[in-house]
Write an enzyme that holds these catalytic residues in place. Structure first.
Site, PDB file in Angstrom:
ATOM      1  N   ASN A  62     -42.874 -58.261 -39.428  1.00 31.64           N
ATOM      2  CA  ASN A  62     -41.330 -58.630 -39.211  1.00 31.64           C
ATOM      3  C   ASN A  62     -40.855 -59.260 -38.792  1.00 31.64           C
ATOM      4  OD1 ASN A  62     -41.898 -55.867 -37.843  1.00 31.64           O
ATOM      5  ND2 ASN A  62     -40.019 -55.554 -37.597  1.00 31.64           N
ATOM      6  N   GLN A  63     -40.121 -59.697 -38.610  1.00 33.51           N
ATOM      7  CA  GLN A  63     -39.666 -61.133 -37.662  1.00 33.51           C
ATOM      8  C   GLN A  63     -38.336 -60.868 -37.322  1.00 33.51           C
ATOM      9  OE1 GLN A  63     -42.128 -63.247 -35.534  1.00 33.51           O
ATOM     10  NE2 GLN A  63     -43.287 -61.759 -36.799  1.00 33.51           N
ATOM     11  N   GLU A  64     -37.973 -60.111 -36.554  1.00 29.32           N
ATOM     12  CA  GLU A  64     -36.254 -60.295 -36.251  1.00 29.32           C
ATOM     13  C   GLU A  64     -35.617 -61.446 -35.076  1.00 29.32           C
ATOM     14  OE1 GLU A  64     -36.460 -55.683 -35.940  1.00 29.32           O
ATOM     15  OE2 GLU A  64     -35.797 -55.940 -33.378  1.00 29.32           O
ATOM     16  N   ASN A  65     -34.230 -61.539 -35.312  1.00 27.48           N
ATOM     17  CA  ASN A  65     -33.973 -62.575 -34.772  1.00 27.48           C
ATOM     18  C   ASN A  65     -32.793 -61.620 -34.399  1.00 27.48           C
ATOM     19  OD1 ASN A  65     -31.381 -64.563 -34.341  1.00 27.48           O
ATOM     20  ND2 ASN A  65     -33.402 -65.497 -34.970  1.00 27.48           N
ATOM     21  N   ALA A  66     -31.915 -61.815 -33.249  1.00 28.38           N
ATOM     22  CA  ALA A  66     -30.737 -61.831 -32.754  1.00 28.38           C
ATOM     23  C   ALA A  66     -29.009 -61.860 -33.618  1.00 28.38           C
ATOM     24  CB  ALA A  66     -30.352 -62.154 -31.379  1.00 28.38           C
ATOM     25  N   TYR A  68     -28.391 -61.213 -36.684  1.00 23.77           N
ATOM     26  CA  TYR A  68     -28.734 -60.203 -38.273  1.00 23.77           C
ATOM     27  C   TYR A  68     -28.227 -61.185 -39.003  1.00 23.77           C
ATOM     28  CZ  TYR A  68     -31.156 -56.274 -35.716  1.00 23.77           C
ATOM     29  OH  TYR A  68     -32.428 -55.352 -34.579  1.00 23.77           O
ATOM     30  N   CYS A  73     -38.631 -59.513 -43.498  1.00 15.16           N
ATOM     31  CA  CYS A  73     -39.471 -58.045 -43.267  1.00 15.16           C
ATOM     32  C   CYS A  73     -41.558 -58.227 -43.675  1.00 15.16           C
ATOM     33  CB  CYS A  73     -38.869 -57.333 -44.576  1.00 15.16           C
ATOM     34  SG  CYS A  73     -37.518 -56.829 -45.201  1.00 15.16           S
ATOM     35  N   GLU A  75     -43.011 -57.541 -45.347  1.00 14.76           N
ATOM     36  CA  GLU A  75     -43.663 -57.713 -47.245  1.00 14.76           C
ATOM     37  C   GLU A  75     -43.457 -59.431 -47.437  1.00 14.76           C
ATOM     38  OE1 GLU A  75     -41.543 -55.689 -45.219  1.00 14.76           O
ATOM     39  OE2 GLU A  75     -42.223 -53.564 -47.150  1.00 14.76           O
ATOM     40  N   CYS A 115     -37.636 -56.237 -50.057  1.00 18.13           N
ATOM     41  CA  CYS A 115     -38.615 -56.731 -50.261  1.00 18.13           C
ATOM     42  C   CYS A 115     -39.140 -55.957 -52.224  1.00 18.13           C
ATOM     43  CB  CYS A 115     -39.227 -55.852 -48.954  1.00 18.13           C
ATOM     44  SG  CYS A 115     -39.482 -56.633 -47.979  1.00 18.13           S
TER      45      CYS A 115
END
Length: 160
Positions: A62-66, A68, A73, A75, A115
């Protein structure tokens, strides 16, 4: 009026050692990917590893970002990478592991709805089921023979 009952069957393994050897290796690849996840906001790390029919293993996390929901995700990172790099090559199996930095999740954690839809698209696209193995940070592993077991009423291109 008619009531319709939908049932599903999953296989549960007590630990990684119970899995077939090739799936143990796939899950270990997912664990390695999970440890590299970028999750500074949720502190919830997910790793996925796909086995393609050509023997290649593709992983993602998973690669998050401020901003949202601009993140992605694990997968879908893995699936879309496989689709971009190996178009037309079937996905045979997916191993997924997820846990929190705050506590170890011991309950198997299935793919989220987005996903599931992405996996469904690839199953339909390749006209073949994809085995899905999922776990928390440790403990039991669940196996689904197809995404249809996790999302029985699939939205697909036939509705378009």
């Amino acid at each position: 009026m008619q009531e319709i009952k939908i049932t599903t069957t999953l296989t549960c393994y007590d630990n990684i050692e119970e899995l077939p050897q090739n799936i143990q290796k796939l899950m270990e690849s997912a664990v390695t990917a999970r440890k590299k996840a970028y999750a500074p906001y949720s502190k919830f790390r997910v790793g996925a590893a796909l086995l393609l029919e050509n023997g290649v293993v593709v992983s993602g996390n998973n690669q998050e970002n401020a901003a949202y929901p601009s993140g992605l995700c694990a997968e879908r990172v893995a699936i879309y990478h496989a689709g971009a790099e190996y178009p037309g090559v079937k996905i045979l199996q997916i191993a997924i592991t997820a846990t929190s930095d705050n506590h170890i999740n011991k309950t198997p954690i299935p793919p989220c709805g987005s996903c599931r839809q992405a996996i469904a698209e690839y199953e339909m696209r390749q006209d073949a089921d994809i085995e899905i193995y999922f776990m928390g940070g440790e403990g039991k592993i669940m196996k689904s023979n197809s995404l249809k077991d996790l999302l029985p009423l699939i939205f697909d291109k036939s509705y378009l």
